[in-house]
Design an enzyme around this catalytic site. Structure first.
Site, mmCIF file in Angstrom:
data_model
loop_
_atom_site.group_PDB
_atom_site.id
_atom_site.type_symbol
_atom_site.label_atom_id
_atom_site.label_comp_id
_atom_site.label_asym_id
_atom_site.label_seq_id
_atom_site.Cartn_x
_atom_site.Cartn_y
_atom_site.Cartn_z
ATOM 1 N N ASP A 67 0.810 -1.263 -0.084
ATOM 2 C CA ASP A 67 -0.051 -0.023 -0.050
ATOM 3 C C ASP A 67 0.909 1.169 -0.086
ATOM 4 O OD1 ASP A 67 0.869 -0.299 2.528
ATOM 5 O OD2 ASP A 67 -0.927 -1.046 3.296
ATOM 6 N N ASN A 136 -7.570 -3.161 14.275
ATOM 7 C CA ASN A 136 -9.041 -3.597 13.831
ATOM 8 C C ASN A 136 -9.176 -4.846 12.704
ATOM 9 O OD1 ASN A 136 -8.322 -2.322 11.652
ATOM 10 N ND2 ASN A 136 -9.791 -0.799 11.508
ATOM 11 N N HIS A 138 -7.364 -5.134 10.031
ATOM 12 C CA HIS A 138 -7.064 -4.854 8.657
ATOM 13 C C HIS A 138 -5.671 -5.467 8.261
ATOM 14 C CE1 HIS A 138 -4.944 -0.823 10.345
ATOM 15 N NE2 HIS A 138 -3.871 -1.420 9.356
ATOM 16 N N GLU A 143 -9.938 -2.393 5.544
ATOM 17 C CA GLU A 143 -10.452 -1.876 6.349
ATOM 18 C C GLU A 143 -11.422 -2.993 6.665
ATOM 19 O OE1 GLU A 143 -9.104 -0.057 8.735
ATOM 20 O OE2 GLU A 143 -8.161 1.743 7.634
#
Length: 243
Positions: A67, A136, A138, A143
């Site tokens: 990313d 979380n 990811h 996400e």
């Protein structure tokens, strides 16, 4: 899925580096998928040591990163381009012309995502993909959501991710709100996946991701469906699944 428990962060970094090094030695012209974040830094340090000691040769390796923030240029010290050069590319004998990241300065999301997918395909896919695990759940910047995003896409970062990343910026207002990321399908097409996880604060999400339901609300849970995943985690990260 194979889970390897490390004693601590240093042991985790050594074990992860050994796995990546074995991939490079077995296939000197392999394609490595790489990750940023604090957890892989120790792994990159150990790989650098191996290279400088003459134990590892990166000259035939190609890399693609998971990313990149949208809107940050390469010279920004918070861009992932900058990170990768600082912690790995400038320290080993890799051909930098064969290191690739999404172009965060490309405003046309559709154009950039298509280019990156075609690039990975043209390289024959990823031999080993390194991943961290977000608080979380990811992976990359995939996400939690109602669906698994398949291919490289532009994502709106969640408030929890912005909060987690703001420590790297002067203020929360400076944290980019979007990023380009490989999608779940792209990640899952890697022939082998290596996940590095450190710290007690990750213990709850480790339990959900590795042993809970497979759901896009916990993106990393999809890794349970891959045929060749190695998780290297320290004792603290595994504290809620070891008893």
């Amino acid at each position: 899925m194979r889970i390897i428990e490390a004693k601590d962060y240093e042991d985790l970094s050594k074990k992860a580096a050994d796995i990546i090094a074995a991939q490079v030695i077995l296939k000197p012209e392999c394609v490595l998928g790489l990750a940023t974040g604090s957890t892989p830094i120790g792994t990159y340090d150990r790989l650098t040591e191996k290279c400088k000691a003459g134990e590892l040769d990166f000259s035939g390796v190609s890399t693609v990163n998971l990313d990149e923030y949208k809107g940050l240029d390469r010279d920004n010290d918070q861009s992932y381009y900058y990170f990768m050069h600082k912690y790995l590319f400038d320290r080993v004998n890799i051909d930098k012309a064969h290191t690739y990241l999404p172009n965060g300065m490309e405003a046309d999301s559709d154009k950039e995502c298509k280019r990156y997918e075609e690039l990975i395909a043209s390289m024959g896919g990823i031999d080993l993909q390194l991943l961290g695990l977000g608080h979380n759940g990811h992976i990359g910047f995939n996400e939690p959501s109602g669906t698994f995003h398949k291919e490289t896409h532009c994502v709106d970062l969640t408030e929890s991710t912005i909060e987690a990343n703001k420590r790297f910026f002067a203020s929360a207002d400076e944290v980019p709100r979007q990023a380009y990321t490989m999608g779940i399908k792209t990640i899952m097409q890697a022939r082998r996946i290596l996940v590095v996880i450190s710290g007690e604060e990750k213990a709850e999400i480790v339990k959900k991701a590795l042993f809970g339901d497979v759901t896009p609300e916990v993106p990393a849970s999809i890794l349970q469906m891959h045929s060749d995943v190695i998780v290297v985690a320290d004792a603290a990260a595994l504290s809620k699944v070891r008893g």
